[in-house]
Design an enzyme around this catalytic site. Structure first.
Site, short mmCIF file in Angstrom:
data_model
loop_
_atom_site.label_atom_id
_atom_site.label_comp_id
_atom_site.label_asym_id
_atom_site.label_seq_id
_atom_site.Cartn_x
_atom_site.Cartn_y
_atom_site.Cartn_z
N ALA A 1 27.79 24.33 44.61
CA ALA A 1 27.20 24.50 43.27
C ALA A 1 26.91 25.95 42.92
O ALA A 1 26.60 26.26 41.76
CB ALA A 1 25.91 23.67 43.17
N ASP B 1 26.68 19.30 47.62
CA ASP B 1 25.53 20.19 47.38
C ASP B 1 24.32 19.31 47.07
O ASP B 1 24.46 18.13 46.78
CB ASP B 1 25.81 21.17 46.22
CG ASP B 1 25.00 22.45 46.34
OD1 ASP B 1 23.76 22.38 46.29
OD2 ASP B 1 25.60 23.54 46.50
N GLY C 1 23.70 26.97 52.46
CA GLY C 1 22.81 27.74 53.31
C GLY C 1 21.64 28.27 52.53
O GLY C 1 21.68 28.33 51.29
N TYR D 1 16.67 32.66 60.17
CA TYR D 1 17.98 32.87 59.54
C TYR D 1 18.95 33.49 60.55
O TYR D 1 20.06 32.98 60.75
CB TYR D 1 17.83 33.78 58.32
CG TYR D 1 19.13 33.93 57.55
CD1 TYR D 1 19.58 32.93 56.71
CD2 TYR D 1 19.91 35.08 57.69
CE1 TYR D 1 20.78 33.05 56.02
CE2 TYR D 1 21.12 35.21 57.00
CZ TYR D 1 21.54 34.20 56.17
OH TYR D 1 22.74 34.32 55.49
P1 NAI Z 1 23.79 30.48 47.16
O1 NAI Z 1 22.31 30.32 47.22
O2 NAI Z 1 24.40 31.04 45.93
O3 NAI Z 1 24.48 29.07 47.46
C1 NAI Z 1 24.05 28.25 48.51
C2 NAI Z 1 24.26 26.79 48.12
O4 NAI Z 1 23.74 25.99 49.19
C3 NAI Z 1 23.53 26.39 46.83
O5 NAI Z 1 24.40 25.76 45.92
C4 NAI Z 1 22.46 25.43 47.33
O6 NAI Z 1 22.12 24.39 46.40
C5 NAI Z 1 23.10 24.88 48.61
N1 NAI Z 1 22.08 24.31 49.44
C6 NAI Z 1 20.90 24.88 49.82
N2 NAI Z 1 20.15 23.98 50.46
C7 NAI Z 1 20.86 22.82 50.50
C8 NAI Z 1 20.59 21.54 51.03
N3 NAI Z 1 19.41 21.22 51.59
N4 NAI Z 1 21.54 20.58 50.90
C9 NAI Z 1 22.72 20.85 50.28
N5 NAI Z 1 23.01 22.05 49.76
C10 NAI Z 1 22.09 23.02 49.86
O7 NAI Z 1 24.17 31.31 48.46
P2 NAI Z 1 25.44 32.18 48.87
O8 NAI Z 1 25.00 33.57 48.93
O9 NAI Z 1 26.64 31.80 48.13
O10 NAI Z 1 25.56 31.72 50.40
C11 NAI Z 1 26.66 30.97 50.93
C12 NAI Z 1 26.60 31.11 52.43
O11 NAI Z 1 26.83 32.47 52.79
C13 NAI Z 1 25.26 30.73 53.05
O12 NAI Z 1 25.49 30.02 54.25
C14 NAI Z 1 24.62 32.06 53.34
O13 NAI Z 1 23.70 32.01 54.40
C15 NAI Z 1 25.82 32.90 53.67
N6 NAI Z 1 25.63 34.35 53.52
C16 NAI Z 1 25.23 34.88 52.33
C17 NAI Z 1 25.08 36.24 52.18
C18 NAI Z 1 24.68 36.88 50.90
O14 NAI Z 1 24.35 38.06 50.91
N7 NAI Z 1 24.72 36.20 49.79
C19 NAI Z 1 25.29 37.14 53.34
C20 NAI Z 1 25.73 36.48 54.53
C21 NAI Z 1 25.88 35.13 54.61
#
Ligand code: NAI
Length: 284
Positions: free
Chosen positions: A10, A32, A71, A157
């Site tokens: 999402a 999601d 995440g 984390y």
């Molecule tokens: P984001 O916050 O934009 O997207 C994360 C998604 O995970 C959201 O759609 C959220 O609803 C979903 N989510 C969270 N809790 C949930 C749950 N309990 N059940 C189902 N879905 C759930 O984050 P982003 O930045 O796109 O992150 C994607 C991945 O990349 C994550 O695993 C994050 O840890 C990792 N990451 C992100 C970095 C960054 O700087 N944005 C850096 C390194 C890793």
């Protein structure tokens, strides 16, 4: 055209991956906690079970690939540490274990797990928390994190991403995965401009810390670029990629850890190395 499951569909990088795969004509099953084909809460066991089953119901038995992007980043409170452990670690391994037979049923299936460069650039992440997660004991991991007070969610984390990366490397090379033709790898981004990062930048102290962090190329990464890496890691070009953690982080990992890897196996560990050679040859 293939069928792919994408968690965290999402928002942020997961959403960017979904858009790219759909543009290429693939079928995507988004998972999601909000606005998804399969709405499920990956922070609870029942949510993980129902998400895994609902995806399998929609595949017809074979899954060409999966992207595990759901995440959470650090935020204050012990409950946040639990959410991080459950979603970032168990939300990856439990789903992939459930999907493994469907991945094995496809031709050269590919899996990309979102790790992070926190794995190598965040100091002093407690090894006990990492080991507890690898043992799937969230309560024990939280106890190991408790003594870090308000830093606990940050270490949760880091621990979740180290644990998931180790799980990827250990699992990828086994008979059940590599031996079944599944290519399992991880992508380790640095700071990427997504809602997760924006949430951290909204806190002035966090924003200062993030902006002061060494990024040799400068600035933040772009979710579209990371999505392109994921799509590449799902493509035929990645047929020979197995058990890798690919850093796309503007150089931060290299800045801090350039001398740590690659490194030859030291004499003290030669016995273990020779044992692994034998294990591979004899299939034990
Ligand atoms: P984001 O916050 O934009 O997207 C994360 C998604 O995970 C959201 O759609 C959220 O609803 C979903 N989510 C969270 N809790 C949930 C749950 N309990 N059940 C189902 N879905 C759930 O984050 P982003 O930045 O796109 O992150 C994607 C991945 O990349 C994550 O695993 C994050 O840890 C990792 N990451 C992100 C970095 C960054 O700087 N944005 C850096 C390194 C890793």
């Amino acid at each position: 055209m293939g069928t792919y499951a994408v968690t965290g569909s999402a928002s942020g990088m997961g959403a960017a991956v979904v858009a790219r795969l759909r543009e290429e004509g693939h079928t995507v099953i988004g998972v999601d906690v909000q606005e998804a084909d399969v709405v499920a809460d990956l922070s609870i066991a029942e949510g993980r079970r129902s998400a895994a089953a609902a995806v399998l119901d929609r595949t017809g038995g074979a899954l060409d690939g999966a992207v595990l992007a759901a995440g959470l980043g650090p935020a204050p409170g012990r409950e946040r540490s639990r959410l991080i452990a459950e979603v970032n670690y168990l939300g990856v391994v439990e789903l992939l274990e459930a999907w493994r037979p469907a991945l094995a049923a496809a031709d050269r299936a590919k899996v990309v797990v979102f790790s992070s460069n926190s794995t190598t650039t965040m100091p002093m992440v407690p090894g006990r928390a990492v080991r507890a997660l690898l043992d799937r004991d969230v309560a024990k991991a939280l106890r190991a994190l408790d003594r870090f007070g308000r830093m606990a969610p940050s270490f949760a984390y880091g621990a979740s991403k180290i644990a998931v990366s180790r799980w990827v490397r250990r699992t990828a090379v086994t008979r059940e995965w590599a031996g079944a033709g599944i290519r399992l790898n991880a992508l380790a981004p640095g700071a990427i401009r997504t809602p997760l990062l924006e949430q951290q930048l909204a806190t002035p102290a966090e924003a200062r810390r993030i902006k002061a962090f060494p990024v040799p190329i400068g600035g933040f990464g772009d979710p579209e670029q990371l999505a392109a890496w994921v799509v590449f890691m799902l493509s035929d070009a990645a047929d020979f990629l197995c058990g890798s953690v690919v850093f796309v982080d503007g150089g931060s990992d290299a800045w801090f850890r350039a001398g740590d890897w690659p490194r030859a196996v030291p004499a003290l560990r030669l016995r273990g190395y020779l044992r692994r050679m034998k294990e591979f040859r004899t299939g034990t």
